[in-house]
Write a protein that holds these residues in place. Sequence first.
Motif, short mmCIF file in Angstrom:
data_model
loop_
_atom_site.label_atom_id
_atom_site.label_comp_id
_atom_site.label_asym_id
_atom_site.label_seq_id
_atom_site.Cartn_x
_atom_site.Cartn_y
_atom_site.Cartn_z
N LEU A 271 0.85 -1.19 -0.09
CA LEU A 271 -0.13 0.10 0.11
C LEU A 271 0.91 1.24 0.02
CD1 LEU A 271 -2.81 1.32 0.34
CD2 LEU A 271 -2.50 1.02 2.82
N ILE A 272 1.81 1.31 0.95
CA ILE A 272 2.79 2.41 1.01
C ILE A 272 4.25 2.50 0.47
CG2 ILE A 272 1.26 3.43 2.85
CD1 ILE A 272 3.51 2.56 4.94
N GLY A 273 4.52 1.27 0.14
CA GLY A 273 5.81 1.11 -0.46
C GLY A 273 6.71 0.52 0.76
N LYS A 274 7.30 -0.38 0.24
CA LYS A 274 8.34 -1.22 1.37
C LYS A 274 9.13 -0.30 2.19
CE LYS A 274 11.89 -5.04 1.50
NZ LYS A 274 12.59 -5.97 0.49
N THR A 275 9.73 0.67 1.67
CA THR A 275 10.72 1.43 2.74
C THR A 275 9.83 2.10 3.64
OG1 THR A 275 12.17 1.51 0.64
CG2 THR A 275 12.09 3.29 2.70
N THR A 307 9.75 10.25 6.35
CA THR A 307 9.01 10.46 7.50
C THR A 307 8.07 11.47 7.50
OG1 THR A 307 10.66 11.80 8.21
CG2 THR A 307 10.83 9.47 9.06
N GLY A 308 8.49 12.52 6.57
CA GLY A 308 7.63 13.59 5.95
C GLY A 308 6.21 13.05 5.45
N VAL A 309 6.33 12.18 4.44
CA VAL A 309 5.29 11.86 4.06
C VAL A 309 4.26 10.95 5.17
CG1 VAL A 309 4.59 10.12 2.04
CG2 VAL A 309 6.34 11.63 1.60
N LEU A 310 5.01 10.17 5.95
CA LEU A 310 4.10 9.50 6.82
C LEU A 310 3.53 10.37 7.81
CD1 LEU A 310 6.52 6.44 7.31
CD2 LEU A 310 4.38 6.58 6.08
N ARG A 311 4.24 11.50 8.14
CA ARG A 311 3.75 12.48 9.06
C ARG A 311 2.46 13.27 8.61
NH1 ARG A 311 7.98 14.45 10.13
NH2 ARG A 311 7.89 16.37 8.37
N ASN A 312 2.65 13.52 7.22
CA ASN A 312 1.37 14.40 6.35
C ASN A 312 0.19 13.32 6.54
OD1 ASN A 312 3.01 16.75 6.11
ND2 ASN A 312 3.91 16.20 4.21
N LEU A 332 -3.07 5.92 14.79
CA LEU A 332 -3.49 5.44 13.21
C LEU A 332 -2.48 4.62 12.78
CD1 LEU A 332 -5.35 5.18 10.75
CD2 LEU A 332 -4.59 7.72 10.14
N GLY A 333 -1.20 5.15 12.77
CA GLY A 333 0.10 4.58 12.20
C GLY A 333 0.05 3.19 13.07
N ARG A 334 0.16 3.12 14.43
CA ARG A 334 0.16 1.76 15.08
C ARG A 334 -0.80 0.72 14.53
NH1 ARG A 334 3.55 0.56 18.77
NH2 ARG A 334 4.12 2.72 18.95
N ALA A 335 -2.08 1.29 14.62
CA ALA A 335 -3.19 0.21 13.75
C ALA A 335 -2.89 -0.20 12.54
CB ALA A 335 -4.56 1.24 13.89
N MET A 336 -2.37 0.79 11.72
CA MET A 336 -2.02 0.15 10.35
C MET A 336 -0.82 -0.82 10.42
SD MET A 336 -2.16 3.32 7.73
CE MET A 336 -1.99 2.43 6.25
N LEU A 337 0.23 -0.33 11.42
CA LEU A 337 1.14 -1.46 11.23
C LEU A 337 0.81 -2.96 12.03
CD1 LEU A 337 4.21 -1.60 11.13
CD2 LEU A 337 4.54 -1.00 13.69
N ASN A 338 -0.09 -2.57 12.78
CA ASN A 338 -0.33 -4.02 13.70
C ASN A 338 -1.46 -4.66 12.73
OD1 ASN A 338 1.43 -3.78 15.69
ND2 ASN A 338 -0.09 -2.79 16.68
#
Length: 339
Positions: A271-275, A307-312, A332-338
Amino acid sequence: MLRIFFSSEDIARTRVAPAADQVWELVLSLHLLQGRSRDPMMAGWRRGVSGGLRRDTVPGQLRLLFALNPPRGYFPDFLTPYHSMYGLAAGLDAVRSTPIGALERDLTVLAGESPLPLPGSASALARGDVEILEHLTDSMRLYQATAIEPYWDRIQAAVEADRSRRARALLDGGTEGLLASLRPAMRWDAGVLEVPDYPADRELHLDGRGLLLVPSFFCARIPVTLLDPELPPVLVYPVDRLGGLTPAPGEGVGPVPATGREESRVALAALIGKTRARVLEVVGDGCSTGEVARRLNISAAAASQHTGVLRNAGLLVSHRDRNTVLHSLTPLGRAMLNG
């Protein structure tokens, strides 16, 4: 202004609370619920809690609890006992066990400062009436079930993100580095911690007892301490609310099995790219831009861009500490990661 004086022994005994404190969050949320703040991040929480209390409680059931917690000014020290750091049950047990002298003293101060007369049950409470104490803690638990418990994961996430920042400051600069990291709400200088916007002029001498720092979601802009200087010293301070208490995707669905987590990581990478998916992973416990670059073997410029893209996108939050930018996951970031 509040000025807190540290000796070398106090510096050695200063620490951060081990987790979000349910009793402090309960009490401070009462002030926010009744206040005039129009913080857009909290508007949904206020509507939901107000509606839930009207639906689930009988008239007058929470009257004493609300009277003890006006939206501004003094509230009784005994409502937030030191033992609340060990959990809600321990905190409520400590409230029920408050000595009569402390009840009488705190309620006398409150009656003198409250713009409205206290309910008649406050007089019985000041005498240590067991039934009134039980009623008070029952009402605290009832309020907690509506105003705090449904949002607890979000509250914990914000507090844990702040604890990660403080842990890094402690590792980098010792306790003095930890205290210096509390700016701009506080200033650390030559053994004195100052809270410039504190609503009264006060001095607190720790006298070798150290200081318990309590990061709090519902604490307003100004840190809070207890009035009685004989109680164990506590300073409650606000954390970044990481987007408020709006629902996040995936909340309330329970733990994800290990195989499901692995599948979700693959889906997240697609969805957001491997890196960027790997950036979310390494930021999980909090880290700086430079650490992201080193752990992923990418340039500092690339780490900053990702990190800027993920922050935005609302998946992480960044805080500048002098020349370092520290990143933490949002709920939200933790929910997506998990997954």
